[in-house]
Each structure stands twice: as C-alpha cells, then as structure tokens.
Motif scaffolding. Structure first.
Motif, mmCIF file in Angstrom:
data_model
loop_
_atom_site.group_PDB
_atom_site.id
_atom_site.type_symbol
_atom_site.label_atom_id
_atom_site.label_comp_id
_atom_site.label_asym_id
_atom_site.label_seq_id
_atom_site.Cartn_x
_atom_site.Cartn_y
_atom_site.Cartn_z
ATOM 1 N N MET A 1 41.694 36.602 19.313
ATOM 2 C CA MET A 1 40.818 37.382 18.428
ATOM 3 C C MET A 1 40.697 38.795 18.971
ATOM 4 S SD MET A 1 36.973 36.493 17.129
ATOM 5 C CE MET A 1 37.579 35.023 16.310
ATOM 6 N N ARG A 15 41.441 38.720 13.430
ATOM 7 C CA ARG A 15 42.604 38.060 14.005
ATOM 8 C C ARG A 15 43.860 38.842 13.620
ATOM 9 N NH1 ARG A 15 41.934 31.498 13.668
ATOM 10 N NH2 ARG A 15 39.922 31.374 14.730
ATOM 11 N N ARG A 134 48.451 43.350 20.193
ATOM 12 C CA ARG A 134 47.925 42.987 18.883
ATOM 13 C C ARG A 134 48.994 43.015 17.803
ATOM 14 N NH1 ARG A 134 42.636 46.751 18.445
ATOM 15 N NH2 ARG A 134 44.125 48.297 19.188
ATOM 16 N N ILE A 152 41.651 32.640 7.187
ATOM 17 C CA ILE A 152 41.351 32.018 8.472
ATOM 18 C C ILE A 152 40.910 30.590 8.213
ATOM 19 C CG2 ILE A 152 39.898 32.115 10.528
ATOM 20 C CD1 ILE A 152 39.662 35.094 10.106
#
Length: 324
Positions: A1, A15, A134, A152
């Motif tokens: 996260m 995310r 990321r 999600i």
C-alpha cells in the motif's frame, strides 16, 4: 500500500498498479489507437490521392501525432485518468497527492509514453516500472502521477467465535464503558486467530489481554475460568449490549447510562442468560391506587343564605329562607 500524503497531512491508502495489469491496459489502448490510426490513414489518403508526395507525407505525420500522441492525452484529460484499457483493468491515473490529473499531467505522460512505449516497444517503460517501488514509468515520474487500482477486493468480516453456553450471563454486571477501543480490537484479533497460535503463546496472550480487560472493568477474572473463555464471554456481552442499544430489544430496565447492569441484590445470584418461557420473570403485584377517604360530615348550622356545606349535602336549594 502506498503511503501518499495530501496537502492536509492525510495519509492515503492507495494501491499502486503493478506491471502485469498496466501492461494489459497499455496493450488494449495500443490496439484501439492503432486501429483508429490505420482506419483514418486509409480514409484520408484515399481521399487525397491526387496530392503530391510531400503533402501525403505531411498528412501522415499529422495523423501520427494527432492520433497516437494526442489521442491518449485527450482521453486521459477528459476521463480524469481512465483510458479504455484502464477502465477494463480497473486502473486510474492520479496525482501523487491522490487528486485527479489535468491536461499538463496527461500531456507529459502522453509525450513520454510515445517514446518509452511505442518507439521502444515498451522496453524502457517495463524497466522503469520494475525499478520503481510504486511501478511508475518515466512519464509518471516527470508528470508527478501514479497509476492506482480502483477495484480492491474487500473481505467479508469474520464473526468472533461465541463463548460456551455456561458463560452466558456471568458478565452482565461488568462496567465495560472504560475499556478502550484499541483493547477491544486486540481481543477480537486474538479470538479470531487463537486456533492458529502456538498453545503456550496463545495462553500467555490470553492471560495478558484478560488482565488488561479486568483492570479496566474493575472486577477480577473469575477463579478457575480460562482466560480465552473469559475474553470470549466479555466480547459477547459487549456485542449484546450494543445490539440492545441499537435495536432496543431485550434491554433490562435496570441498565445504567453506560449500558452496564448492576449485580443482583441477593448473594450468589446472577442474571439468567435469557428469560425462560416456562418461568417468566415475576414482577411485583401492582396495587391499584386507593381512593382518598371521604371527609367525615360535620354538623353544620343552616345559614341564612343557604350557602353552607350542610345545605349542599342535604339536598338541592329551594330558595326558601326560614323565618328568624
């Protein structure tokens, strides 16, 4: 996260999208873009076939820039970071602070994306995405953007195992209002994972949590009761009180403002877990209020005007005045 912080110092739980989902979204976008580009090229070149070679080359370059480079910029600007491939994969382009992108962000991403994705067949974009923590490519780094996941998976809450039947009603007199929410969360997590822990580790954790709960309630753990059973009983009592407070069913009239039930008056007595249908709770007989006793009549002398109480008690007035 991803730990993204907004301008108001709020941590965002976003995310980031990884390389497989981003590659699939880019592949879908490229198929659509190249299909549109080829269709427009055939249509325009067939309509302008009488032009010379320089004009034809200029039209081809213009179509290349407008469709393959300007198309993604226009789509991401109008849709706030959601192209056709990103919609299909559940992705979105956002700023580093979590806000929607604007034209300048989409322009930088589109210009660098044409170089690192289409001109190098995605090699540069894949390497940059693998190196970044990321999953950002060069267009995201220079534009200050991030591709995040919108879909999600949400796990369904698992109920806490109920306590044994003989524990019900033993904790009705506890004051649970001072137990903090953090301790309730720790007890719930322990009860959900008690079967997965080592027996010695689970026993020590249960003893420590039971001691903490007993310290806040002001009542010690019952002698001879395992700490895990004590925790499950206390949690069940708290859930029952919350349900009664929310739905107003089965609330005892003796509850105080914190929802705690005082212990019964008799020594060694306890509240039953639930009222038995065979033996309902006996309530004290209601005595109807007795009428106030009638005042005793007192002898009254008849008055001259006939307004005395005696005159009203003897009969209706006739207006007759006896002689003096």
């Amino acid at each position: 996260m991803s730990q993204l912080v907004t301008g108001d110092a709020v941590v965002l739980g976003l995310r980031p999208a990884r390389l497989p989902s981003r590659a699939l979204a880019v592949f879908i976008d490229l198929v659509v873009l190249w299909g549109v580009y080829l269709a427009l090229s055939v249509a325009v070149l067939s309509a302008t076939g009488s032009l010379d070679d320089a004009a034809t080359a200029a039209i081809a370059v213009a179509l290349l820039v407008l469709v393959l480079m300007g198309g993604p910029v226009a789509v991401e600007t109008l849709s706030h970071g959601r192209s056709l491939g990103k919609m299909a994969c559940g992705l979105r382009v956002v700023r580093e602070d979590g806000g929607p992108i604007r034209f300048r962000h989409a322009l930088v991403r589109g210009a660098l994306g044409f170089v690192e994705i289409q001109m190098t067949v995605g090699v540069v974009a894949c390497i940059a995405s693998l190196v970044s923590a990321r999953g950002r490519r060069l267009g995201d780094v220079f534009a200050g953007t991030l591709v995040v996941r919108e879909r999600i998976p949400v796990s369904r809450p698992v109920p806490v195992p109920p306590p044994p039947p003989w524990v019900a009603g033993h904790f009705a007199g506890l004051d649970l209002s001072r137990v903090p929410d953090g301790l309730w969360l720790a007890v719930r997590q322990y009860l959900l994972r008690a079967d997965q822990l080592d027996p010695q580790v689970g026993w020590s954790m249960a003893q420590r949590l039971a001691a903490d709960v007993a310290g806040f309630t002001g009542a010690p753990v019952p002698e001879g009761m395992p700490p895990a059973v004590y925790l499950s009983g206390v949690v069940a009592e708290r859930q029952g009180r919350d349900a009664r407070r929310a739905f107003g069913e089965g609330v005892r009239p003796e509850t105080d403002r914190n929802g705690a039930v005082p212990p019964p008056a008799g020594p060694g007595s306890a509240w039953p877990a639930s009222p038995s249908p065979a033996a309902p709770h006996a309530s004290p007989p209601s005595v109807p209020p007795s009428a106030p006793p009638a005042p005793a009549p007192s002898p009254q002398r008849p008055s001259a005007g006939g307004n005395g109480a005696g005159g009203e008690a003897e009969g209706p007035r006739t207006g007759f005045v006896p002689p003096a």
